[in-house]
Write an enzyme that holds these catalytic residues in place. Sequence first.
Site, PDB file in Angstrom:
ATOM      1  N   ASN A   7       0.826  -1.221   0.045  1.00  0.00           N
ATOM      2  CA  ASN A   7       0.085   0.015   0.147  1.00  0.00           C
ATOM      3  C   ASN A   7       0.768   1.363   0.141  1.00  0.00           C
ATOM      4  O   ASN A   7       1.498   1.643   0.860  1.00  0.00           O
ATOM      5  CB  ASN A   7      -1.105   0.062   1.353  1.00  0.00           C
ATOM      6  CG  ASN A   7      -1.752   1.067   1.394  1.00  0.00           C
ATOM      7  OD1 ASN A   7      -1.636   2.159   0.908  1.00  0.00           O
ATOM      8  ND2 ASN A   7      -3.044   0.856   1.790  1.00  0.00           N
ATOM      9  N   GLU A  34      -4.009   2.022  -2.845  1.00  0.00           N
ATOM     10  CA  GLU A  34      -4.049   3.407  -2.570  1.00  0.00           C
ATOM     11  C   GLU A  34      -3.241   4.187  -3.643  1.00  0.00           C
ATOM     12  O   GLU A  34      -2.303   4.891  -3.155  1.00  0.00           O
ATOM     13  CB  GLU A  34      -3.544   3.639  -1.219  1.00  0.00           C
ATOM     14  CG  GLU A  34      -4.796   3.626  -0.069  1.00  0.00           C
ATOM     15  CD  GLU A  34      -4.612   4.197   1.089  1.00  0.00           C
ATOM     16  OE1 GLU A  34      -5.177   5.519   1.079  1.00  0.00           O
ATOM     17  OE2 GLU A  34      -4.000   3.897   1.867  1.00  0.00           O
ATOM     18  N   ASP A 147      -4.293  -4.806   0.613  1.00  0.00           N
ATOM     19  CA  ASP A 147      -4.589  -4.355   1.978  1.00  0.00           C
ATOM     20  C   ASP A 147      -5.993  -4.683   2.381  1.00  0.00           C
ATOM     21  O   ASP A 147      -6.876  -4.092   1.766  1.00  0.00           O
ATOM     22  CB  ASP A 147      -4.359  -2.956   1.935  1.00  0.00           C
ATOM     23  CG  ASP A 147      -4.582  -2.088   3.227  1.00  0.00           C
ATOM     24  OD1 ASP A 147      -5.013  -2.983   4.139  1.00  0.00           O
ATOM     25  OD2 ASP A 147      -4.557  -0.861   3.329  1.00  0.00           O
ATOM     26  N   ASN A 149      -7.370  -4.396   5.445  1.00  0.00           N
ATOM     27  CA  ASN A 149      -7.862  -3.684   6.511  1.00  0.00           C
ATOM     28  C   ASN A 149      -8.641  -4.416   7.355  1.00  0.00           C
ATOM     29  O   ASN A 149      -9.775  -3.929   7.878  1.00  0.00           O
ATOM     30  CB  ASN A 149      -8.828  -2.554   5.681  1.00  0.00           C
ATOM     31  CG  ASN A 149      -8.457  -1.410   5.406  1.00  0.00           C
ATOM     32  OD1 ASN A 149      -7.351  -0.807   6.173  1.00  0.00           O
ATOM     33  ND2 ASN A 149      -8.481  -0.811   4.417  1.00  0.00           N
ATOM     34  N   ASP A 218      -1.906  -6.304   5.870  1.00  0.00           N
ATOM     35  CA  ASP A 218      -1.591  -6.551   4.363  1.00  0.00           C
ATOM     36  C   ASP A 218      -1.385  -8.275   4.321  1.00  0.00           C
ATOM     37  O   ASP A 218      -0.523  -8.724   5.077  1.00  0.00           O
ATOM     38  CB  ASP A 218      -0.560  -6.176   3.859  1.00  0.00           C
ATOM     39  CG  ASP A 218      -1.048  -4.335   4.081  1.00  0.00           C
ATOM     40  OD1 ASP A 218      -1.380  -3.910   3.126  1.00  0.00           O
ATOM     41  OD2 ASP A 218      -0.252  -3.688   5.089  1.00  0.00           O
ATOM     42  N   ASP A 247       2.526   4.567   5.324  1.00  0.00           N
ATOM     43  CA  ASP A 247       2.382   4.049   6.391  1.00  0.00           C
ATOM     44  C   ASP A 247       2.438   2.657   6.493  1.00  0.00           C
ATOM     45  O   ASP A 247       2.377   1.989   7.492  1.00  0.00           O
ATOM     46  CB  ASP A 247       1.201   4.648   7.163  1.00  0.00           C
ATOM     47  CG  ASP A 247       0.114   4.776   6.413  1.00  0.00           C
ATOM     48  OD1 ASP A 247      -0.138   4.307   5.180  1.00  0.00           O
ATOM     49  OD2 ASP A 247      -1.065   5.308   6.833  1.00  0.00           O
ATOM     50  N   HIS A 248       2.422   2.001   5.287  1.00  0.00           N
ATOM     51  CA  HIS A 248       2.616   0.632   5.199  1.00  0.00           C
ATOM     52  C   HIS A 248       4.066  -0.035   4.698  1.00  0.00           C
ATOM     53  O   HIS A 248       4.745   0.762   4.103  1.00  0.00           O
ATOM     54  CB  HIS A 248       1.796  -0.054   3.976  1.00  0.00           C
ATOM     55  CG  HIS A 248       0.160   0.110   4.552  1.00  0.00           C
ATOM     56  ND1 HIS A 248      -0.614  -1.095   4.693  1.00  0.00           N
ATOM     57  CD2 HIS A 248      -0.486   1.248   4.560  1.00  0.00           C
ATOM     58  CE1 HIS A 248      -1.805  -0.667   4.957  1.00  0.00           C
ATOM     59  NE2 HIS A 248      -1.928   0.786   4.853  1.00  0.00           N
TER      60      HIS A 248
END
Length: 260
Positions: A7, A34, A147, A149, A218, A247-248
């Site tokens: 991501n 993303e 991802d 989530n 993930d 942030d991943h």
Amino acid sequence: MKIATFNVNGVNGRLSVLLRWLAEAAPDVVCLQELKAPDARFPAREIAAAGYGAVWHGQKSWNGVAILARGSEPIETRRGLPGDPDDSHSRYIEAAVNGILIGCLYLPNGNPAPGPKFDYKLAWFDRLTAYAAGLHALDVPVVLAGDYNVMPTDLDVYKPERWRDDALFRPEVRDAFRALVDQGWMDAIRALHPGERIYTFWDYFRNAWGRDAGLRLDHLLLSPAVAPRLTAAGVDRAVRGWDKASDHAPAWIELAEPDV
């Protein structure tokens, strides 16, 4: 064969991070989420210069998914999940790469929960599970990477008690992930690291990276036709500490060559 999911949290704003990681890690296949860019703004030229063919499904400002293949062109087989013709979110793309069907997905966040966004998340999960059942029945090598989530278990979140009511950890979401896996998919990272605390995401806030306050969001799910080829799986944690990082961090697997 190395397959990764990443991501990128904005493919253009973090292109330098992506290109550096591609050069250092040299994955054979990459699923990106993303993108946060419409189709026309996907950096195809720069990615091609790095040695990767690509297919992508973009969207202005939000969402967006892509599949990269080192030294070859992915053969797109689907974009978007069936089941809701009115769904305009760019969250799924699928391609054949080197004999494996790769599904790249970005599952909705779902917060705040309960509410319409959470309902959309669960409905999208239902559509994914229904579609995955059809892929599983094909009895061909399939990898569903992206991802999701969702943190499937307490082992996948740094302080479970703080996340009980979050859309990423509510029982309904974990049950949905379990129902998907129970079709016969292998959660590759957990299969090779059954008792290890492994994270793929660290928030930008509250010094989450510095405190290692992470989440495992993930995942790479393998169909029975490819699961026996799994030899390694992990997370390139160091990428999260780079300048202008997402942030991943990238999660990856390695597969042995198929028996002839």
